[in-house]
Design a protein around this motif. Sequence first.
Motif, PDB file in Angstrom:
ATOM      1  N   ILE B 799      -3.741  29.524 -44.003  1.00 12.85           N
ATOM      2  CA  ILE B 799      -2.470  29.138 -44.622  1.00 12.85           C
ATOM      3  C   ILE B 799      -2.073  27.750 -44.163  1.00 12.85           C
ATOM      4  CG2 ILE B 799      -0.002  29.681 -44.661  1.00 12.85           C
ATOM      5  CD1 ILE B 799      -0.907  32.649 -44.687  1.00 12.85           C
ATOM      6  N   HIS B 800      -2.425  27.426 -42.950  1.00  9.09           N
ATOM      7  CA  HIS B 800      -2.167  26.096 -42.432  1.00  9.09           C
ATOM      8  C   HIS B 800      -2.907  25.067 -43.273  1.00  9.09           C
ATOM      9  CE1 HIS B 800      -1.525  22.837 -39.631  1.00  9.09           C
ATOM     10  NE2 HIS B 800      -2.843  22.619 -39.592  1.00  9.09           N
ATOM     11  N   PHE B 801      -4.160  25.350 -43.629  1.00  6.55           N
ATOM     12  CA  PHE B 801      -4.924  24.437 -44.480  1.00  6.55           C
ATOM     13  C   PHE B 801      -4.224  24.230 -45.811  1.00  6.55           C
ATOM     14  CE2 PHE B 801      -9.218  25.531 -42.320  1.00  6.55           C
ATOM     15  CZ  PHE B 801      -9.074  24.444 -41.481  1.00  6.55           C
ATOM     16  N   VAL B 802      -3.788  25.347 -46.390  1.00  8.78           N
ATOM     17  CA  VAL B 802      -3.149  25.263 -47.715  1.00  8.78           C
ATOM     18  C   VAL B 802      -1.955  24.314 -47.649  1.00  8.78           C
ATOM     19  CG1 VAL B 802      -1.899  26.558 -49.471  1.00  8.78           C
ATOM     20  CG2 VAL B 802      -3.929  27.552 -48.397  1.00  8.78           C
ATOM     21  N   LYS B 803      -1.090  24.537 -46.665  1.00  7.24           N
ATOM     22  CA  LYS B 803       0.130  23.733 -46.556  1.00  7.24           C
ATOM     23  C   LYS B 803      -0.192  22.261 -46.348  1.00  7.24           C
ATOM     24  CE  LYS B 803       3.184  27.340 -44.780  1.00  7.24           C
ATOM     25  NZ  LYS B 803       3.921  27.794 -43.614  1.00  7.24           N
ATOM     26  N   GLN B 804      -1.273  22.014 -45.637  1.00 12.05           N
ATOM     27  CA  GLN B 804      -1.616  20.628 -45.329  1.00 12.05           C
ATOM     28  C   GLN B 804      -2.228  19.907 -46.514  1.00 12.05           C
ATOM     29  OE1 GLN B 804      -1.044  18.883 -42.331  1.00 12.05           O
ATOM     30  NE2 GLN B 804       0.315  20.642 -42.169  1.00 12.05           N
ATOM     31  N   LEU B 805      -2.869  20.632 -47.370  1.00 10.85           N
ATOM     32  CA  LEU B 805      -3.721  19.965 -48.359  1.00 10.85           C
ATOM     33  C   LEU B 805      -3.109  19.856 -49.758  1.00 10.85           C
ATOM     34  CD1 LEU B 805      -7.163  21.449 -47.253  1.00 10.85           C
ATOM     35  CD2 LEU B 805      -6.307  19.134 -46.858  1.00 10.85           C
ATOM     36  N   VAL B 806      -1.889  20.410 -49.956  1.00 15.95           N
ATOM     37  CA  VAL B 806      -1.276  20.247 -51.286  1.00 15.95           C
ATOM     38  C   VAL B 806      -0.125  19.256 -51.205  1.00 15.95           C
ATOM     39  CG1 VAL B 806      -1.914  22.539 -52.067  1.00 15.95           C
ATOM     40  CG2 VAL B 806       0.283  22.193 -50.924  1.00 15.95           C
ATOM     41  N   ASN B 807       0.241  18.712 -52.353  1.00 12.31           N
ATOM     42  CA  ASN B 807       1.397  17.834 -52.387  1.00 12.31           C
ATOM     43  C   ASN B 807       2.688  18.639 -52.479  1.00 12.31           C
ATOM     44  OD1 ASN B 807      -0.970  16.270 -53.808  1.00 12.31           O
ATOM     45  ND2 ASN B 807       0.433  14.758 -52.931  1.00 12.31           N
ATOM     46  N   GLU B 808       2.583  19.778 -53.137  1.00  6.70           N
ATOM     47  CA  GLU B 808       3.781  20.574 -53.331  1.00  6.70           C
ATOM     48  C   GLU B 808       3.375  22.023 -53.403  1.00  6.70           C
ATOM     49  OE1 GLU B 808       6.001  19.266 -56.708  1.00  6.70           O
ATOM     50  OE2 GLU B 808       7.318  21.019 -56.651  1.00  6.70           O
ATOM     51  N   ILE B 809       4.149  22.873 -52.802  1.00  4.54           N
ATOM     52  CA  ILE B 809       3.846  24.307 -52.880  1.00  4.54           C
ATOM     53  C   ILE B 809       5.144  25.070 -53.079  1.00  4.54           C
ATOM     54  CG2 ILE B 809       3.918  24.550 -50.340  1.00  4.54           C
ATOM     55  CD1 ILE B 809       1.588  26.639 -50.743  1.00  4.54           C
ATOM     56  N   ARG B 810       5.089  26.045 -53.961  1.00  2.10           N
ATOM     57  CA  ARG B 810       6.293  26.803 -54.300  1.00  2.10           C
ATOM     58  C   ARG B 810       5.903  28.262 -54.410  1.00  2.10           C
ATOM     59  NH1 ARG B 810       7.488  23.852 -58.780  1.00  2.10           N
ATOM     60  NH2 ARG B 810       7.384  25.611 -60.221  1.00  2.10           N
ATOM     61  N   TYR B 811       6.754  29.159 -53.936  1.00  2.00           N
ATOM     62  CA  TYR B 811       6.451  30.587 -54.025  1.00  2.00           C
ATOM     63  C   TYR B 811       7.577  31.274 -54.748  1.00  2.00           C
ATOM     64  CZ  TYR B 811       6.175  35.514 -52.752  1.00  2.00           C
ATOM     65  OH  TYR B 811       6.130  36.867 -52.808  1.00  2.00           O
ATOM     66  N   GLU B 812       7.214  32.231 -55.619  1.00  2.00           N
ATOM     67  CA  GLU B 812       8.276  33.083 -56.186  1.00  2.00           C
ATOM     68  C   GLU B 812       7.731  34.492 -56.375  1.00  2.00           C
ATOM     69  OE1 GLU B 812       9.607  31.521 -59.905  1.00  2.00           O
ATOM     70  OE2 GLU B 812       7.589  31.154 -60.626  1.00  2.00           O
ATOM     71  N   ARG B 813       8.653  35.447 -56.287  1.00  2.00           N
ATOM     72  CA  ARG B 813       8.301  36.856 -56.503  1.00  2.00           C
ATOM     73  C   ARG B 813       8.966  37.253 -57.804  1.00  2.00           C
ATOM     74  NH1 ARG B 813       4.788  40.895 -54.613  1.00  2.00           N
ATOM     75  NH2 ARG B 813       5.692  42.911 -55.229  1.00  2.00           N
ATOM     76  N   MET B 814       8.125  37.625 -58.794  1.00  2.00           N
ATOM     77  CA  MET B 814       8.698  37.912 -60.104  1.00  2.00           C
ATOM     78  C   MET B 814       7.955  39.088 -60.713  1.00  2.00           C
ATOM     79  SD  MET B 814       9.835  34.822 -62.579  1.00  2.00           S
ATOM     80  CE  MET B 814       8.364  34.742 -63.564  1.00  2.00           C
TER      81      MET B 814
END
Lengths: 110, 826
Positions: B799-814
């Motif tokens: 998860i650390h990699f994911v956060k480091q390697l994207v410009n923007e990250i958004r989560y939603e539960r739908m």
Amino acid sequence: MELIEKNTEKCIIIGIKGRLDTINYSILEKRLMELLDQNVTKIMVNCSQMDYVSSSGLRILLMALKRITMVKGKFVLCSLQENIREIFEISGFTSIFEIYPNEEDALNAF
Amino acid sequence: MYNFFTFTFAKNLSAAAENDSSDYRYMENEKKQNEGARSGMRLLSKGGLAIRYTRFFILAFLLVFSIAFYYTFVYTRAILDADAVQRASDITDLTISRISNVIKPVEQVPYTLASALENDKPDYPMVLDLAREFVLDDTVVFGSAIAFEPYMYSKKLYRYCPYAFETRNAIIGKDLSSPEYDYFTKDWYRIPKMLQKAVWSEPYYDKGGGDTLMCTYSVPFYQWINHNRVFAGVITMDISLHTFQNILKSARVSQTGFSYLMSRQGKLITPIKEKYLNTDIRKLILRKQGRATDSVIDKMLRGERMFVKITDLELVKVPSLIYSAPVPHTNWIFAITFPTMELYGGMYDFFWKLTIIFLVSLFAMTIITILITGKFTRPISRLVEATHRIGQGDFGTVMPIYRSKDEISQLTNAFSQMKEELVHYISNLQEATAAREKMEGELSVAHDIQMGLLPKTFPVRDDWDLAALLDPARAVGGDLYDFYFLDDDHLFIAIGDVSGKGVPASLFMVSARTLFRSRISLREPLNQSVYEINKEICRENPNQMFVTFIAGIVDLKNGSMTYCNAGHNPPFLVRPSGKIEKMKEVHGIPLGIFEHTTYSSATILFSPGDAFLLYTDGVTEALNSAGDFYGEEPMLDIVAQNHDLCPSELIRRLESDVVDFMKGVDQADDITLLILKSKQIPTQDTKATEVKQIRLQNQLGELNRLVATLEQVAEEWEIPPKACMELNLILEELFTNVVFYAFDDGGDHEIVVTFKRIVHGIVEIILEDDGKEFNLLEKDTSDAVNQTIDERKIGGLGIHFVKQLVNEIRYERMDGKNIVHLIRNY
């Protein structure tokens, strides 16, 4: 992924060729555990042909490092591709592993 | 005194400051100075001390003297009154006794005659002879009659009344009885008969009798007839009232005073003038204040001994004093009258002279007082002159020397001391002013340095234009803006507002600028850089300052911008149509507040003609003289009306509008504006967004299909190998995470991965799974990097990699699904 093993006087060199990911990391894990069980304490991993590594692969390398360090052996990496090196940097592994630019330098460390 | 102080102070201030207003101040001082000079002259003029003290002194003297004068006057008059009463009383007693001496024999004789007639056989001729002799002997008695009752003298005579009276030493006898003169009806006969006792008659003019004004003393006499005492007649003695005039003439108190006799009925017996003879005194009251005089006269006629002042009696004409007393034996009242003026005349004369003496001495006193107070106030005038010279800046002025130890000398000393302190104060002030000038000089340099840090010009380009403005409220300020090129295709822009103002804020601003200048790079996601900058600021921030901050990295080629808003005013995106969108999203708290806080970011896409407006609250919270805020609306109105203008022109319009709004009020806060406008986007693809989707089973083996799809997409969309490898890593970590942990039931589930090419250079990846809720953004991965080998856990790294390697990250539960949006530039 393919593993290319080479025995030298100083250590066993394992070359990783291809992708090291969640699907195939167990191959590397199995081989490393075998070597460790045979009391091999000096291992070099040559990453010159490793195109890709995910956290699963890194986990195996970290585990091997921990076990060899426990028995006062030596576990080093060499010849990381530029992209892979960045992954190592992001994960903070560059400060944990001994990493050498090439095999020759790495051998000298043993 | 007050004028003097302000004058000196203002003069030196203006001299030191040497600013434009000094002329004005100087003119004002000239005016004050002239006023002061005039007040000095005034010491001896109308409002001067000498005149004021003299006036006060004279008034006090006049008051005291008047009281003493009045008291003396009243006292003297009382003494004079008492004296007059005594004299009047003495004269009255004397006069009364003289009158009594006259009257007594007049009363004695008839009694003797009456008793002589009370015999069985009265000898009438003898009695008549006795009476005649008495009239002849006595000077007072004018005449004497014996009036008989009808037929009492002789059975033949009905009426008989022999009467003897005096004329020029001859005695004439005649019978008064006649049918014409019916004496039975006369008072002198009727009243004694009725009262059975002797009485004095009222004064009357006896016509046919004595032919003169007279009073009659009537004594009844009796005869014994058949042993009965029978009224037989009346013996009378007539007194000519002229007799008393001589006595009364000598009974005077003052020059024009006089005395008189009245009957009990108020008839004047012996008046001063003939015409008042037998006149009722009450008719002589001048009807002015009648009633009081009436009661006084009534009391007088009742026979009381009294002393009164009377002003309205015709008899006396002028205000007078009357002393009155009854005359014993008779029913007469003696009164002695004298004019008040004559009694008090001497006293009035004395007091008149006294007043003249007093006024003369008062005049002399006034002159003396003026001279003396003038002498006392002269040192004050000199002091005034000296202080004026000091006021004109002549600190070498020698204070007048005054040798005595009174208040004036104390005042002079105080002024001397004040002069010394002023000299001292002014030299201090000059030092302080010099120090301030130095400080201001340094601040001006600091201002230049701070302004020098700001990039001024944006290169002229066909595709992008940018303009910015920073207008500090003080010499230096806490606002900042910045822009510079990270490489040929990437522009960094930033705006910030440090808490507080002035020097501390400006230093903090510079340190923040240094931090982001050194940290921001294309190799690290923007939100990560902001996170590190915040941590760095927090680490060394003893004054707990903070900065609200927006940073953005613009891809000049594809028109995308990733930005992070750390607690700053929301920026605006102005569309070519004039429509304005407010970017309300905030990606974290201001920098410098809390070390352990994370920042996210957002990516927007510029279309040709779009403008991005950044500003600080110095614009919207600019105050006018009424205390109103400028607000957001006027700013947006101007932007909407002028959206087709170039950024620099638009900023000029905004600035002039805010400055107009603040007219007459000092600028309270730094004003900062930055506008970035895209004119055209070189590589922007106008084609519709491309989408690629793949549906995967929750099995690890599916990873191969996912990688294959990614490689295919990368080839089609020209994603470079490095970005592709990183996207591969991101997807693998997220996918294996879902496969391992999202499902507890062991059943089959579908995981959907969608690739969207927003424009060339930006790809959005959406992962959907119907596993249990898991928000990877809430997972703390900050420990994952900096641990030693022993501390290092085997998980958490993905998860650390994911956060480091994207410009923007958004989560939603739908709808029971975890949906993760990733945006990645390449």
